[in-house]
Design an enzyme around this catalytic site. Structure first.
Site, PDB file in Angstrom:
ATOM      1  N   THR A 132       9.925  -4.285   4.213  1.00  0.00           N
ATOM      2  CA  THR A 132       9.060  -3.108   4.366  1.00  0.00           C
ATOM      3  C   THR A 132       8.821  -2.798   5.840  1.00  0.00           C
ATOM      4  O   THR A 132       8.657  -3.700   6.661  1.00  0.00           O
ATOM      5  CB  THR A 132       7.703  -3.387   3.686  1.00  0.00           C
ATOM      6  OG1 THR A 132       7.948  -3.788   2.350  1.00  0.00           O
ATOM      7  CG2 THR A 132       6.812  -2.157   3.710  1.00  0.00           C
ATOM      8  N   GLU A 133       8.777  -1.507   6.161  1.00  0.00           N
ATOM      9  CA  GLU A 133       8.493  -1.080   7.531  1.00  0.00           C
ATOM     10  C   GLU A 133       7.246  -0.186   7.526  1.00  0.00           C
ATOM     11  O   GLU A 133       6.839   0.295   6.459  1.00  0.00           O
ATOM     12  CB  GLU A 133       9.702  -0.307   8.079  1.00  0.00           C
ATOM     13  CG  GLU A 133      10.952  -1.179   8.087  1.00  0.00           C
ATOM     14  CD  GLU A 133      12.122  -0.553   8.819  1.00  0.00           C
ATOM     15  OE1 GLU A 133      12.059   0.661   9.140  1.00  0.00           O
ATOM     16  OE2 GLU A 133      13.087  -1.293   9.065  1.00  0.00           O
ATOM     17  N   PRO A 134       6.672   0.070   8.697  1.00  0.00           N
ATOM     18  CA  PRO A 134       5.469   0.908   8.721  1.00  0.00           C
ATOM     19  C   PRO A 134       5.693   2.263   8.035  1.00  0.00           C
ATOM     20  O   PRO A 134       4.814   2.754   7.328  1.00  0.00           O
ATOM     21  CB  PRO A 134       5.184   1.090  10.220  1.00  0.00           C
ATOM     22  CG  PRO A 134       5.814  -0.093  10.875  1.00  0.00           C
ATOM     23  CD  PRO A 134       6.994  -0.474  10.033  1.00  0.00           C
ATOM     24  N   LEU A 239      14.121  -9.319  -4.642  1.00  0.00           N
ATOM     25  CA  LEU A 239      12.887  -8.797  -5.241  1.00  0.00           C
ATOM     26  C   LEU A 239      12.870  -9.054  -6.746  1.00  0.00           C
ATOM     27  O   LEU A 239      11.827  -9.344  -7.325  1.00  0.00           O
ATOM     28  CB  LEU A 239      12.735  -7.298  -4.948  1.00  0.00           C
ATOM     29  CG  LEU A 239      12.487  -6.972  -3.462  1.00  0.00           C
ATOM     30  CD1 LEU A 239      12.507  -5.461  -3.236  1.00  0.00           C
ATOM     31  CD2 LEU A 239      11.165  -7.552  -2.978  1.00  0.00           C
ATOM     32  N   ARG A 268     -25.159 -16.802 -20.366  1.00  0.00           N
ATOM     33  CA  ARG A 268     -26.048 -15.789 -19.789  1.00  0.00           C
ATOM     34  C   ARG A 268     -26.867 -15.135 -20.913  1.00  0.00           C
ATOM     35  O   ARG A 268     -26.278 -14.524 -21.829  1.00  0.00           O
ATOM     36  CB  ARG A 268     -25.219 -14.732 -19.059  1.00  0.00           C
ATOM     37  CG  ARG A 268     -26.011 -13.560 -18.540  1.00  0.00           C
ATOM     38  CD  ARG A 268     -26.888 -13.953 -17.380  1.00  0.00           C
ATOM     39  NE  ARG A 268     -27.592 -12.805 -16.829  1.00  0.00           N
ATOM     40  CZ  ARG A 268     -28.521 -12.895 -15.889  1.00  0.00           C
ATOM     41  NH1 ARG A 268     -28.864 -14.080 -15.402  1.00  0.00           N
ATOM     42  NH2 ARG A 268     -29.118 -11.820 -15.427  1.00  0.00           N
ATOM     43  N   GLU A 363       6.063  -5.589  -4.043  1.00  0.00           N
ATOM     44  CA  GLU A 363       7.235  -5.856  -4.913  1.00  0.00           C
ATOM     45  C   GLU A 363       7.496  -4.680  -5.851  1.00  0.00           C
ATOM     46  O   GLU A 363       7.797  -4.874  -7.028  1.00  0.00           O
ATOM     47  CB  GLU A 363       6.995  -7.119  -5.739  1.00  0.00           C
ATOM     48  CG  GLU A 363       6.705  -8.321  -4.894  1.00  0.00           C
ATOM     49  CD  GLU A 363       7.947  -9.087  -4.544  1.00  0.00           C
ATOM     50  OE1 GLU A 363       9.023  -8.739  -5.058  1.00  0.00           O
ATOM     51  OE2 GLU A 363       7.837 -10.012  -3.739  1.00  0.00           O
TER      52      GLU A 363
HETATM   53  P1  FAD Z   1       4.347   3.801   0.011  1.00  0.00           P
HETATM   54  O1  FAD Z   1       5.768   3.552  -0.321  1.00  0.00           O
HETATM   55  O2  FAD Z   1       4.039   4.685   1.168  1.00  0.00           O
HETATM   56  O3  FAD Z   1       3.621   4.366  -1.287  1.00  0.00           O
HETATM   57  C1  FAD Z   1       2.310   4.974  -1.240  1.00  0.00           C
HETATM   58  C2  FAD Z   1       2.041   5.557  -2.639  1.00  0.00           C
HETATM   59  O4  FAD Z   1       3.042   6.558  -2.932  1.00  0.00           O
HETATM   60  C3  FAD Z   1       2.161   4.503  -3.742  1.00  0.00           C
HETATM   61  O5  FAD Z   1       1.221   4.773  -4.762  1.00  0.00           O
HETATM   62  C4  FAD Z   1       3.575   4.738  -4.273  1.00  0.00           C
HETATM   63  O6  FAD Z   1       3.759   4.302  -5.603  1.00  0.00           O
HETATM   64  C5  FAD Z   1       3.665   6.246  -4.174  1.00  0.00           C
HETATM   65  N1  FAD Z   1       5.054   6.685  -4.172  1.00  0.00           N
HETATM   66  C6  FAD Z   1       6.031   6.413  -3.262  1.00  0.00           C
HETATM   67  N2  FAD Z   1       7.187   6.979  -3.633  1.00  0.00           N
HETATM   68  C7  FAD Z   1       6.943   7.607  -4.821  1.00  0.00           C
HETATM   69  C8  FAD Z   1       7.742   8.362  -5.730  1.00  0.00           C
HETATM   70  N3  FAD Z   1       9.052   8.566  -5.529  1.00  0.00           N
HETATM   71  N4  FAD Z   1       7.141   8.858  -6.842  1.00  0.00           N
HETATM   72  C9  FAD Z   1       5.813   8.621  -7.096  1.00  0.00           C
HETATM   73  N5  FAD Z   1       5.020   7.920  -6.280  1.00  0.00           N
HETATM   74  C10 FAD Z   1       5.580   7.411  -5.156  1.00  0.00           C
HETATM   75  N6  FAD Z   1       7.000  -6.310   2.077  1.00  0.00           N
HETATM   76  C11 FAD Z   1       7.986  -7.140   2.523  1.00  0.00           C
HETATM   77  O7  FAD Z   1       9.074  -6.680   2.885  1.00  0.00           O
HETATM   78  N7  FAD Z   1       7.787  -8.487   2.598  1.00  0.00           N
HETATM   79  C12 FAD Z   1       6.607  -9.062   2.237  1.00  0.00           C
HETATM   80  O8  FAD Z   1       6.470 -10.292   2.308  1.00  0.00           O
HETATM   81  C13 FAD Z   1       5.533  -8.216   1.777  1.00  0.00           C
HETATM   82  N8  FAD Z   1       4.314  -8.744   1.491  1.00  0.00           N
HETATM   83  C14 FAD Z   1       3.263  -7.889   1.206  1.00  0.00           C
HETATM   84  C15 FAD Z   1       1.973  -8.397   1.089  1.00  0.00           C
HETATM   85  C16 FAD Z   1       0.895  -7.550   0.876  1.00  0.00           C
HETATM   86  C17 FAD Z   1      -0.494  -8.097   0.795  1.00  0.00           C
HETATM   87  C18 FAD Z   1       1.120  -6.156   0.727  1.00  0.00           C
HETATM   88  C19 FAD Z   1      -0.036  -5.218   0.476  1.00  0.00           C
HETATM   89  C20 FAD Z   1       2.380  -5.651   0.837  1.00  0.00           C
HETATM   90  C21 FAD Z   1       3.478  -6.494   1.093  1.00  0.00           C
HETATM   91  N9  FAD Z   1       4.764  -5.999   1.283  1.00  0.00           N
HETATM   92  C22 FAD Z   1       5.782  -6.820   1.716  1.00  0.00           C
HETATM   93  C23 FAD Z   1       4.991  -4.553   1.277  1.00  0.00           C
HETATM   94  C24 FAD Z   1       5.004  -3.926  -0.101  1.00  0.00           C
HETATM   95  O9  FAD Z   1       6.172  -4.273  -0.793  1.00  0.00           O
HETATM   96  C25 FAD Z   1       4.821  -2.403   0.086  1.00  0.00           C
HETATM   97  O10 FAD Z   1       3.454  -2.213   0.437  1.00  0.00           O
HETATM   98  C26 FAD Z   1       5.180  -1.613  -1.139  1.00  0.00           C
HETATM   99  O11 FAD Z   1       6.564  -1.617  -1.353  1.00  0.00           O
HETATM  100  C27 FAD Z   1       4.716  -0.138  -1.025  1.00  0.00           C
HETATM  101  O12 FAD Z   1       5.101   0.406   0.194  1.00  0.00           O
HETATM  102  P2  FAD Z   1       4.003   1.183   1.073  1.00  0.00           P
HETATM  103  O13 FAD Z   1       2.807   0.321   1.224  1.00  0.00           O
HETATM  104  O14 FAD Z   1       4.690   1.647   2.300  1.00  0.00           O
HETATM  105  O15 FAD Z   1       3.553   2.413   0.198  1.00  0.00           O
END
Ligand code: FAD
Length: 384
Positions: A132-134, A239, A268, A363
Site C-alpha cells: 500500500t502507498e499513500p 494477500l 449484571r 487486506e
Molecule cells: P482507499 O483505497 O483509498 O479506500 C477508501 C474507501 O474507498 C474504502 O471504503 C474503499 O473500499 C473505497 N473504494 C476504493 N475503491 C473503490 C471502488 N472501486 N468501489 C467502491 N469503493 C471503493 N498494507 C500493506 O501493504 N502492508 C501492511 O502490512 C498493511 N497493514 C495495515 C495495517 C493497518 C492497521 C491498516 C489500517 C492498513 C494496513 N495496510 C497494509 C493497508 C490496507 O491494506 C489499506 O488501508 C487498504 O487496502 C485500503 O486502502 P486505503 O486505506 O488507501 O483506502
C-alpha cells in the site's frame, strides 16, 4: 461458552493440540497484559516473536527452512486463538508468515530462502510487506514506488504506508514498478536510504506497529529481486494467504466478545434481575451466537477446501467479507450489552471492536470484496 453446533469436534487430534497450546499461550502471555499494551500503544515484538517461533506459529503452514509445515486448517485455528487475544497479535503472525515469509518461500531464490526463512521462523528476524502507498490502497496496480536497473543493481525509490511491523522489521518485502512489471524485492531494513517511521495516533490496532516506509535511492544487488514472479499476481497471492488467516482469526475476536457479553449479562443486575434474563438481551446474544457459529462453519469449510488445494480467491473474499462483518456486528452488540463498562479496557470488547475496524479495511476493504462477489455473481466488473 457451549459449542452448541459442536463445530470444533471436526478438528483432528493434532489440530486440537495446536488450539489448546495457542489458547493457553494467549491466556498466560497476552491476555493479562494486552489491555495495557493497547492503552500504551506498544507491541512487545522482540519478546513475543521468539516465543511464537518456539511454538512453530511463524510461517507455520510452509514446508522446510525451519517452518512447521502444518495443514491450512491448523494455521486457521492458530489464527483464531491468537486473535481471541488481540487482532494485533494475529496481524503480527499473519504478516510474518503469510506476507513476508510466504513470498520468499514461494517466489524467492534458494539463497533468499536460506538467508531469511529459518531466522524468520524462529522469530529472530521480523518481516514486513510493503504494498500500500499513500495514494494507492485499494488499487495497488497504480503504485508509484519504482525500481530501476543500474548495471546489475536495482535502485528503489518511493514510499509505502500503513505497513504492519514496518519500524521493527529486519527485512521488508517491497513491491515496486519496474520496466518488466510489478516485482518484489527483499530489502534488509539497514540498507542505506531505507527508513520506516511509525504511524502514531491510531485508535485501532494499537497493540500493533504500523509504519510508513521510505526508499530514497535504496541500492539493492541484483539478487534482491524475487526471481519467480512478475506482476500483481505476486502480492495478490500473498494477500490470499493472509486473508485466509483473517477469516479464521476474526472468529476468535468475535468469540471473545460474545463470551464477555454472556458472562457480564449473567452477573449484571438491573431491575432486580440479571440483564441476561431480559428477552432483548437474549435476542442479541442468540443472534451473536448465530453469527459466530456461521463464521466458524465458513472458516472450517474454506479450511477444508484449502487443505484439498481447491480454495479460490473468490471464496477467500466471501470468507473475509462475511466473517469480518459478522465479527464487527458481534463486537458492537457485545459493547452495548456491557453498557458503560463496554467502553473501558477493563473488558476486551471495545479493544476488539476498534481493532476490527482496521481488519474490515486492510487486506481488501469490505467494498472491494463486495465487488469481487458482485463480479462473480454477475460476470460484470464494477471496479472502475
Ligand atoms: P482507499 O483505497 O483509498 O479506500 C477508501 C474507501 O474507498 C474504502 O471504503 C474503499 O473500499 C473505497 N473504494 C476504493 N475503491 C473503490 C471502488 N472501486 N468501489 C467502491 N469503493 C471503493 N498494507 C500493506 O501493504 N502492508 C501492511 O502490512 C498493511 N497493514 C495495515 C495495517 C493497518 C492497521 C491498516 C489500517 C492498513 C494496513 N495496510 C497494509 C493497508 C490496507 O491494506 C489499506 O488501508 C487498504 O487496502 C485500503 O486502502 P486505503 O486505506 O488507501 O483506502
Amino acid at each position: 461458552m457451549d459449542d452448541l453446533l459442536r463445530v470444533d469436534d471436526k478438528l483432528t487430534g493434532d489440530q486440537k493440540l495446536i488450539r489448546d497450546t495457542v489458547r493457553s499461550f494467549v491466556g498466560d502471555h497476552v491476555l493479562p497484559y494486552v489491555g495495557d499494551w493497547f492503552e500504551e500503544a506498544v507491541f512487545p515484538a522482540r519478546e513475543l516473536a521468539p516465543a511464537l517461533g518456539e511454538l512453530g506459529l511463524l510461517g507455520m503452514h510452509l514446508e522446510g527452512y525451519g517452518c512447521a509445515g502444518t495443514d491450512a486448517t491448523s494455521y486457521g485455528v492458530a489464527c483464531r486463538e491468537l486473535e481471541a487475544g488481540d487482532s494485533g497479535l494475529r496481524s503480527f503472525v499473519s504478516v510474518q508468515g503469510s506476507l513476508a515469509m510466504f513470498p520468499i518461500w514461494r517466489y524467492g531464490s534458494e539463497e533468499q530462502k536460506e538467508q531469511w526463512l529459518p531466522l524468520m521462523a524462529s522469530g529472530s528476524a521480523i518481516g514486513c510487506f510493503g504494498l500500500t502507498e499513500p495514494d494507492h490502497g485499494s488499487d495497488p496496480s497504480s503504485m508509484r514506488t519504482s525500481a530501476k536497473r543500474d548495471g546489475t543493481d536495482w535502485i528503489l525509490n518511493g514510499s509505502k504506508m500503513w505497513i504492519t511491523n514496518g519500524s521493527i522489521a529486519d527485512v521488508a518485502v517491497v513491491w515496486a514498478q519496474t520496466d518488466e512489471g510489478i516485482r518484489g524485492f527483499v530489502v534488509p531494513t539497514d540498507t542505506p536510504g531505507f527508513s520506516a517511521p511509525p504511524i502514531h495516533k491510531k485508535m485501532s490496532l494499537r497493540a500493533s506497529v504500523t509504519s510508513s516506509l521510505y526508499f530514497d535511492d535504496v541500492r539493492l544487488p541484483g539478487s534482491a529481486v524475487l526471481p519467480e514472479v512478475v506482476g500483481l499476481r505476486g502480492p495478490l497471492s500473498c494477500l490470499s494467504e493472509a486473508r485466509f488467516g483473517i477469516l479464521w482469526g476474526v472468529v476468535g475476536a468475535a468469540r471473545a466478545c460474545l463470551e464477555s457479553a454472556i458472562a457480564y449479562s449473567q452477573t449484571r443486575v438491573q431491575f432486580d434481575r440479571p440483564i441476561g434474563g431480559f428477552q432483548l438481551t437474549q435476542e442479541k446474544l442468540a443472534w451473536m451466537y448465530v453469527g459466530l457459529a456461521q463464521s466458524s462453519l465458513t472458516a472450517f469449510h474454506l479450511g477444508a477446501l484449502k487443505d484439498a488445494g481447491e480454495l479460490t480467491p473468490r471464496q477467500i473474499s466471501f470468507g473475509k467479507l462475511s466473517n469480518v462483518r459478522a465479527a464487527l456486528d458481534i463486537a458492537r452488540q457485545a459493547r452495548s450489552i456491557l453498557g458503560g463498562n463496554g467502553i473501558t479496557l477493563e473488558y476486551p470488547v471495545i479493544r476488539h471492536m476498534t481493532n476490527l475496524e482496521s481488519v474490515l479495511t486492510y487486506e481488501g476493504t469490505e467494498e472491494i470484496h463486495t465487488l469481487v462477489l458482485g463480479e462473480a455473481l454477475t460476470g460484470l466488473s464494477a471496479y472502475r
